[in-house]
Design a protein around this motif. Structure first.
Motif, PDB file in Angstrom:
ATOM      1  N   LYS A 107      34.346  37.909  35.334  1.00 53.24           N
ATOM      2  CA  LYS A 107      33.830  36.532  35.146  1.00 53.24           C
ATOM      3  C   LYS A 107      34.888  35.460  35.397  1.00 53.24           C
ATOM      4  N   LEU A 114      35.955  35.616  41.090  1.00 54.39           N
ATOM      5  CA  LEU A 114      34.776  35.091  41.812  1.00 54.39           C
ATOM      6  C   LEU A 114      35.182  34.468  43.144  1.00 54.39           C
ATOM      7  N   GLN A 121      35.129  43.759  32.080  1.00 54.11           N
ATOM      8  CA  GLN A 121      33.952  42.877  32.134  1.00 54.11           C
ATOM      9  C   GLN A 121      34.393  41.403  32.139  1.00 54.11           C
TER      10      GLN A 121
END
Lengths: 139, 139
Positions: free
Chosen positions: B99, B104, B95
């Motif tokens: 981020k 990204l 998780q």
């Protein structure tokens, strides 16, 4: 003058050696063989197959320097579907692996458990590992 | 009598500590998250996609202690088919990975290159590696 010549020769030799070692390292990497085995197991043999595969993997990676990694997993949503992600140092290491007693024991011992087998020859884009993965490899 | 009691207490504590450490090691192994991403790339973006994925993998495994391994390959017979074999220390490590700026950047930068993506949640049967695999990881 002689000293200057010796220095230049020595420098040239050093550079040549570095270039050669880089080429060797690159050749080693390029000669690796990567394969994915996609296996479907008959449900009745699920536990027996996993045990045989785990025993085979432990033995092969411990005993064969050319077997760099064997990673076997099953699909959580479809537990009869198994994938083995295989990395060998070279094709000859793989050919030697196929003749070992532990591979033949696994292959013959699990023959009736396997519903289907698909072998995918793969080429690397990137392989990266953290050392922690090796310190605690039993699952 | 006091000495005997102290010896028994000490022995009991040692055994309890061993049991606890074994349980912790086992919990660490069981909490690992393994996933296979099966990706199809549009042929026009093949080189660009491979470069972006390789950069992402190098960065993620170097920067994130919870990203234990990322192994990306393509099918030699169908080069637009890519598989990423992913091992994370835990679901929370995964998780956190989602981020990071590098993930990204990869995800947004390659969005238009990806024709399809299938994620397979997997469980381990056996994962075994030789140390040589880590000493020469660039491909």
């Amino acid at each position: 003058m002689k000293i200057k010549y010796a220095v230049i020769t020595s420098l040239f030799c050093s550079l040549a050696m570095i270039a050669l070692s880089c080429k060797t390292a690159s050749a080693q990497q390029n000669s690796r063989k990567i394969r994915m085995a996609k296996i479907e197991i008959y449900p009745a043999y699920l536990a027996a197959y996993r045990a045989a595969l785990a025993e085979h993997i432990e033995t092969a990676v411990r005993a064969e320097p050319g077997v760099l990694a064997l990673q076997a997993v099953y699909d959580k949503a479809h537990p009869t579907l198994v994938t083995v992600f295989e990395v060998y140092a070279s094709d000859s290491a793989y050919q030697a692996h196929l003749k070992t007693p532990h591979f033949l024991k696994y292959k013959n011992g699990t023959f009736k458990m396997v519903k289907s087998l698909e072998l995918v020859e793969a080429a690397p884009i990137a392989l990266a590992f953290r050392p922690e993965l090796l310190q605690n490899k039993k699952l």
